[in-house]
Design an enzyme around this catalytic site. Sequence first.
Site, PDB file in Angstrom:
ATOM      1  N   GLU A 232       6.381   1.492  -7.211  1.00  0.00           N
ATOM      2  CA  GLU A 232       7.461   2.326  -6.664  1.00  0.00           C
ATOM      3  C   GLU A 232       7.630   1.983  -5.187  1.00  0.00           C
ATOM      4  O   GLU A 232       7.614   2.842  -4.335  1.00  0.00           O
ATOM      5  CB  GLU A 232       7.143   3.812  -6.852  1.00  0.00           C
ATOM      6  CG  GLU A 232       7.050   4.282  -8.289  1.00  0.00           C
ATOM      7  CD  GLU A 232       8.401   4.215  -8.997  1.00  0.00           C
ATOM      8  OE1 GLU A 232       9.428   4.159  -8.284  1.00  0.00           O
ATOM      9  OE2 GLU A 232       8.417   4.200 -10.233  1.00  0.00           O
TER      10      GLU A 232
ATOM     11  N   ASN B 157      -1.035   7.528  -2.796  1.00  0.00           N
ATOM     12  CA  ASN B 157       0.102   7.036  -3.566  1.00  0.00           C
ATOM     13  C   ASN B 157       1.016   6.329  -2.568  1.00  0.00           C
ATOM     14  O   ASN B 157       1.706   6.985  -1.787  1.00  0.00           O
ATOM     15  CB  ASN B 157       0.824   8.203  -4.241  1.00  0.00           C
ATOM     16  CG  ASN B 157       1.978   7.741  -5.125  1.00  0.00           C
ATOM     17  OD1 ASN B 157       2.653   6.768  -4.811  1.00  0.00           O
ATOM     18  ND2 ASN B 157       2.200   8.456  -6.214  1.00  0.00           N
ATOM     19  N   THR B 158       0.980   5.013  -2.579  1.00  0.00           N
ATOM     20  CA  THR B 158       1.698   4.268  -1.533  1.00  0.00           C
ATOM     21  C   THR B 158       3.206   4.346  -1.669  1.00  0.00           C
ATOM     22  O   THR B 158       3.924   4.120  -0.698  1.00  0.00           O
ATOM     23  CB  THR B 158       1.279   2.782  -1.555  1.00  0.00           C
ATOM     24  OG1 THR B 158       1.472   2.263  -2.865  1.00  0.00           O
ATOM     25  CG2 THR B 158      -0.161   2.629  -1.142  1.00  0.00           C
ATOM     26  N   CYS B 159       3.723   4.648  -2.853  1.00  0.00           N
ATOM     27  CA  CYS B 159       5.171   4.722  -2.989  1.00  0.00           C
ATOM     28  C   CYS B 159       5.706   6.028  -2.421  1.00  0.00           C
ATOM     29  O   CYS B 159       6.754   6.066  -1.794  1.00  0.00           O
ATOM     30  CB  CYS B 159       5.595   4.563  -4.445  1.00  0.00           C
ATOM     31  SG  CYS B 159       5.081   5.924  -5.496  1.00  0.00           S
ATOM     32  N   SER B 160       4.952   7.114  -2.619  1.00  0.00           N
ATOM     33  CA  SER B 160       5.411   8.417  -2.154  1.00  0.00           C
ATOM     34  C   SER B 160       4.761   8.813  -0.842  1.00  0.00           C
ATOM     35  O   SER B 160       5.049   9.881  -0.316  1.00  0.00           O
ATOM     36  CB  SER B 160       5.099   9.492  -3.203  1.00  0.00           C
ATOM     37  OG  SER B 160       5.731   9.187  -4.426  1.00  0.00           O
TER      38      SER B 160
END
Length: 951
Positions: A646, A917-920
């Site tokens: 993501e 969570n690197t996407c969020s």
Amino acid sequence: MAAGRRRRRRRRRGSGTSGRPRGPGEDTQSQRNEKMECSNHDAAHALVLSPDGKLYEHGATASADCSQTRLVKELENQNIVQIACGDQHAMALSRGGKLFTWGQNGHGQLGVGSQTTLIPQPQLVERLKGISLAHIAAGGAHSVAVSLSGAVYSWGKNDFGQLGLGDTEDRNCPSYVGALEHWKTVFISCGADHTAALSKEGLVCTFGAGGAGQLGHNSTRNELTPRVVAELWGARVSQVACGSQHTLVYVPSLDKVYSFGSYEEGHLRDERKPNQLIPLPINSPVNTGKSCQENNTSQEVIEIIAGGNQRIVLCRSNKNSCLNGIATLKDKDVDTWISNSSSQHWISIKKNIGLIFSSEACINGSFLEKRDKHFKTSKEFSGVDISEVQCFYEKIIKKPELFQEVQKEIEKLVPSLSSSPISPENFRVYLILPFLLQGNDESSYRSLRLLAQAIMKLQPKDLQTLECLWSNLETSFFNKLVVLYQSVSQKSLLQFAEEVRGFQRNLFELHPHETVTLQILQILYQVNSRTGFRVQENNFYVPEVKVIIGLCWAFNVKEMPLWKLTKYPCIFDIQDKIAIHNTERNTLSSPCSDIYLIVMGQEHWVFPVRRQYLLQDIWTHLNDAPTEQFKKILKVSFVGEAGVDERGLSQELFSVAARTLCQPSTGAFRHVASGLAWFPSQAPSSEHTFFRIGTLCGMALYNGLMAPIPFPRALYKKLLGLAPTLEDLEELLPAAGRNLQGILDEECDHILESLDMDFTIMEEDSMVTVELKKNGANIPVTKYNRKEFVDLYLNYVFNESIRKPFKDFMQGFSRGCPARKWKMFLPAELQIVLQGHTKFDWHLLEENVTYSQYKRLDRTIRNFWIVFHRLPEERKKMFLAFLSGSDRIPGYGLEYFKFCIADPKAENPDELYPFANTCSHILFLPRYSSKRILKKKLLYATEHNESFGFG
């Protein structure tokens, strides 16, 4: 020859006005107490100008009874201040700055662009509409006019070069006499086929027919361009008058009238030969070595007249003259308006305001630079004192009724401004009017929009002239100009957005009149960039575009009107440009709305890679991909690792790839002392490395991700089609840049010579000497050619030496980024978008954090930030990479970078490390009671970069 005689001034082909020059801006309103007459050579047609500015005529075009005089009804509403008669044509100048002509037009002597041979009614000379004329003159069949700033315009018959344009072609429209530029012409006179110009310094130029010696050059040759009468050099002539084939001048210091040329009807009591080739004094009562006062008590020489066969010297005891000028604004007028703005004077004040501010020529003639500087008016110098304009505005703004009256007249004038300027003087009005429209009311905004429309009607070459004049404004005034157009642009877009929100209009109805000020703002921005960014870029931003972007997203309108607004990139800040770029990308990546295709993931490009073979896998995917594939959104998966991309995994791909490419072992880039990456100058022609790297960088931009290869600013300039500068060289090669700057700054010739430099450069990689120009090794660098040397040096470093690798990179970049709105970015912005921010305000990062199952004052949160702020800078960057997949902040800035700290609700928090969570941008932080434990866990997690599958 008569002294002191009052009679009709008959002249065969002479100028129809007085021979006394009037200084620019001279106020002669009080001198208009006698009538003025002029006629053609046989008096068949005569003009009479009354003291109240009414024009009368008698003769062939009057009633059958030629002895009767009639009012020129076509001009009865014009306050005429000057008149002139040629052989068969007439001229009249109004106080409002309008020039009218009528009569025979066989050679175009009326200047109206018509081929009609006879025009009996006065016609406006449109081409001179915006020129502030000081004097007009009529020859046999040609006409000449002089502006307040000494610009000379001529038209009509030109068989002897009497127009001074360097040829013998007739003109039916006024043409600028470039040969007299900056001559400071204050007066002009016309003979049958020759012309004489008088400068403010008292020099005389003549041109045209010279067969009778009337040019005074000791020859009978015709002159196609103005030539100084050398015999009069240093004499400081004060008056000049042309007869049919002779010329008179008056030198007040010697109290003598000089003559040259011939007289058709004999010698007129002068014993000289008819053809006098050089100026010699004439026999007259004033040429006795004594002043007129000694000869005739209180008389003075005030005027010389040269008729067809006449030489007249008028001596009178007063200096009253009919010669008058157009209306221009003066300080005393403004002070009078302000002090006498009571109702009893209001009608007169309104009339004066209307006279000046309803006339383009009168406005252009006002606010002139003092000390004769306005005589230097050119495409680079307007001749306008903007500080005087500002001073006038500050005075009248204190009197609302005066300000509103000026505004009203300007608003009526603006739609009729000249769209085909004949001279740089025409452009003054475009500089003056904005500073008179600084009010924050709708009337000022409306007038500024109208002015913007008038500017955009100019031809490209004329618009370039205006841009040049803008570029030479003082920075404070240029900034004021930007603020004015930025304010009216804000007003237009805000009103548009409000009407869209109120469902009065839709997003597709952004009209040209609402964007015209944006066009001006963009042009001003380009001027600003060419002059070294004197005004900060954020002065051009129009915040209301954020509202329109939001409306486009709210109404699911992905193209219009945003695409219209992208023509004016200066109005967007970097966040807005990123939003525009993302909108274009989303449009390109989702060409259809088929839900089946979206579910199946066909709008994405799935990109599996192995960590140990990262570059090899990337190149394989790029080589095999069709062009359409690059429009899809990238989805990265690392083989053998769990996780859904993501954006986090994609960002990690580009970060790792950039870091790998910059390793010396790959040999991709030339590594210089500055630590930046640059193209090698000897790249193999068959190598595809830079096409692939360019494709990778283009993909990163398209997908809104960073590819942090440490390119210099020069690369981003080249991507945007801009030329790198010496400042860019100093960034890439600091020593070379400083040395070149030192060469440009050096004032001593012998120091430059001691450097023993020539037009060659040594390639550092190959130690090969390259000539910067043909035979460069034999051309030494001197004070006179050093600028050329520096330009060639820059061209070699940034263009010639890297032509093949950069061309490959650019082609790859265009392939990797099929969007095109990225060209809105400035070089510095594009660099930030691709490389990210490397300077951080960690306290700002803390301020932007949100919390889930935590509160800001919880002990765990307070302990976390205490520990975090005590970490070394590099550890903080590692934490950022742990959180987001990159140790850099994306281009939209730290203030917009948000992350959340959440409680994972672990049963045994002491055994759980933080994970992200690197996407969020969510940090799952177990509850700890000890700072020591928290620090240990945090350091371990960041060191091992354990985001564990939360791509």
